[in-house]
Design an enzyme around this catalytic site. Structure first.
Site, PDB file in Angstrom:
ATOM      1  N   LYS A 107       0.845  -1.191   0.000  1.00 25.73           N
ATOM      2  CA  LYS A 107       0.000   0.000   0.000  1.00 25.73           C
ATOM      3  C   LYS A 107       0.884   1.246   0.000  1.00 25.73           C
ATOM      4  CE  LYS A 107      -3.527  -2.447   2.766  1.00 25.73           C
ATOM      5  NZ  LYS A 107      -4.404  -2.338   3.961  1.00 25.73           N
TER       6      LYS A 107
ATOM      7  N   ARG B 124      -0.553 -14.633   4.350  1.00 21.86           N
ATOM      8  CA  ARG B 124      -1.326 -14.050   5.467  1.00 21.86           C
ATOM      9  C   ARG B 124      -0.499 -14.156   6.759  1.00 21.86           C
ATOM     10  NH1 ARG B 124      -5.694 -10.857   4.532  1.00 21.86           N
ATOM     11  NH2 ARG B 124      -6.476 -11.416   6.589  1.00 21.86           N
TER      12      ARG B 124
ATOM     13  N   THR C  65      -4.518  -7.727  11.063  1.00 23.85           N
ATOM     14  CA  THR C  65      -5.028  -6.473  10.487  1.00 23.85           C
ATOM     15  C   THR C  65      -4.585  -5.263  11.312  1.00 23.85           C
ATOM     16  OG1 THR C  65      -6.928  -7.687   9.680  1.00 23.85           O
ATOM     17  CG2 THR C  65      -7.148  -5.293   9.760  1.00 23.85           C
TER      18      THR C  65
ATOM     19  N   ARG D 107       3.797  -6.536   9.233  1.00 21.55           N
ATOM     20  CA  ARG D 107       3.126  -5.459   9.971  1.00 21.55           C
ATOM     21  C   ARG D 107       3.720  -5.279  11.366  1.00 21.55           C
ATOM     22  NH1 ARG D 107      -2.974  -7.183   7.909  1.00 21.55           N
ATOM     23  NH2 ARG D 107      -2.955  -5.972   5.970  1.00 21.55           N
TER      24      ARG D 107
ATOM     25  N   ASN E 177      -1.374  -0.178   7.389  1.00 20.58           N
ATOM     26  CA  ASN E 177      -0.713  -1.448   7.717  1.00 20.58           C
ATOM     27  C   ASN E 177       0.103  -2.039   6.565  1.00 20.58           C
ATOM     28  OD1 ASN E 177      -2.792  -2.364   6.139  1.00 20.58           O
ATOM     29  ND2 ASN E 177      -3.951  -3.316   7.807  1.00 20.58           N
TER      30      ASN E 177
HETATM   31  P1  IDP Z   1      -6.696  -7.408   6.185  1.00 21.73           P
HETATM   32  O1  IDP Z   1      -5.968  -6.338   5.401  1.00 21.73           O
HETATM   33  O2  IDP Z   1      -5.876  -7.862   7.360  1.00 21.73           O
HETATM   34  O3  IDP Z   1      -7.180  -8.540   5.328  1.00 21.73           O
HETATM   35  P2  IDP Z   1      -9.507  -6.574   6.344  1.00 21.73           P
HETATM   36  O4  IDP Z   1     -10.366  -7.014   7.459  1.00 21.73           O
HETATM   37  O5  IDP Z   1      -9.716  -7.189   5.010  1.00 21.73           O
HETATM   38  O6  IDP Z   1      -7.986  -6.704   6.828  1.00 21.73           O
HETATM   39  O7  IDP Z   1      -9.668  -4.979   6.204  1.00 21.73           O
HETATM   40  C1  IDP Z   1      -9.089  -4.297   5.100  1.00 21.73           C
HETATM   41  C2  IDP Z   1      -8.312  -3.086   5.615  1.00 21.73           C
HETATM   42  O8  IDP Z   1      -9.212  -2.190   6.272  1.00 21.73           O
HETATM   43  C3  IDP Z   1      -7.283  -3.413   6.683  1.00 21.73           C
HETATM   44  O9  IDP Z   1      -6.040  -3.784   6.126  1.00 21.73           O
HETATM   45  C4  IDP Z   1      -7.177  -2.126   7.472  1.00 21.73           C
HETATM   46  O10 IDP Z   1      -6.290  -1.202   6.858  1.00 21.73           O
HETATM   47  C5  IDP Z   1      -8.580  -1.562   7.367  1.00 21.73           C
HETATM   48  N1  IDP Z   1      -9.409  -1.809   8.569  1.00 21.73           N
HETATM   49  C6  IDP Z   1     -10.106  -2.919   8.872  1.00 21.73           C
HETATM   50  N2  IDP Z   1     -10.805  -2.763  10.006  1.00 21.73           N
HETATM   51  C7  IDP Z   1     -10.547  -1.505  10.447  1.00 21.73           C
HETATM   52  C8  IDP Z   1     -11.000  -0.730  11.585  1.00 21.73           C
HETATM   53  O11 IDP Z   1     -11.788  -1.176  12.417  1.00 21.73           O
HETATM   54  N3  IDP Z   1     -10.501   0.542  11.683  1.00 21.73           N
HETATM   55  C9  IDP Z   1      -9.650   1.072  10.771  1.00 21.73           C
HETATM   56  N4  IDP Z   1      -9.222   0.378   9.701  1.00 21.73           N
HETATM   57  C10 IDP Z   1      -9.655  -0.886   9.532  1.00 21.73           C
HETATM   58 MG    MG Z   2      -8.630  -8.454   3.764  1.00 24.16          MG
END
Ligand code: IDP
Ligand code: MG
Length: 189
Positions: free
Chosen positions: A11, A116, A122, A133, A154
């Protein structure tokens, strides 16, 4: 066949912090194969298609964040998972379009699961040292992100299932941008 393909995005925070090389090295070090790679500044359509709002994802994001924030002793005032998901989705679209990202397709046995694992959780705050991360973004948290009305910065996206990987690869790459070549480890798989 255990061989899988996954879409990885470094990103824009990873690009802006000069971490492209370090992140790519982690992927190469474990033996997975980069079969496509380019820098892309996503338009609104690509960002929207990548971060499509679906109920399962919204529920997962909501539950995951709620659990973490309550365990961390914080409040989580949101009631509706779709509303929460919609907010995170719009923040994600903004973040994805903040600047260019590096998009890659990675191939290898169990590639989705392994990526992963090396990416981490996350919320970087929870991500163990040794993960991408955890090593490069650990001071970032849901608390900081939600206070500032933005996503957790992240560094990296990794597909979370075969179905999503297929969909995401088709969004970011044309068929003729995926390359087939041999690497030393291939003979064992
Ligand atoms: P992942 O990247 O670990 O697969 P996902 O649940 O798919 O996580 O969420 C996509 C992106 O959304 C995450 O990488 C993170 O940057 C953001 N994100 C997810 N949940 C939250 C939250 O509760 N607050 C702020 N950002 C979030
Ligand atoms: Mg995801």
């Amino acid at each position: 066949m255990v061989k899988e393909k996954s879409l990885i995005l470094i990103k824009h925070d990873g690009v802006a912090r000069g971490l492209i090389g370090k992140i790519v090295s982690r992927i190469e070090d474990i033996g997975l194969k980069i079969i496509a790679m380019k820098m892309v500044w996503a338009d609104e359509k690509l960002a929207g298609d990548h971060y499509k709002l679906d109920e399962t994802w919204a529920k997962n994001v909501y539950e995951k964040t709620k659990k973490a924030r309550l365990e961390q002793g914080d409040e989580f005032p949101f009631k509706d998972h779709m509303e929460y998901g919609k907010m995170i989705q719009s923040w994600n679209i903004n973040f994805l379009r903040e600047g260019p990202v590096v998009a890659m397709v990675i191939e290898g046995p169990h590639a989705i699961e392994i990526l992963r694992k090396i990416v981490g959780t996350t919320e970087p705050r929870q991500s163990p040292p040794g993960t991408i991360r955890g090593d490069f973004a650990m001071i970032e948290s849901y608390a900081l992100a939600n206070d500032k009305q933005r996503v957790t910065r992240n560094l990296i996206h990794a597909s979370d299932s075969k179905e999503n990987a297929e969909h995401e690869i088709a969004l970011w790459f044309a068929e003729n941008e995926l390359h087939s070549y041999s690497k030393e480890l291939d003979k064992h798989y």
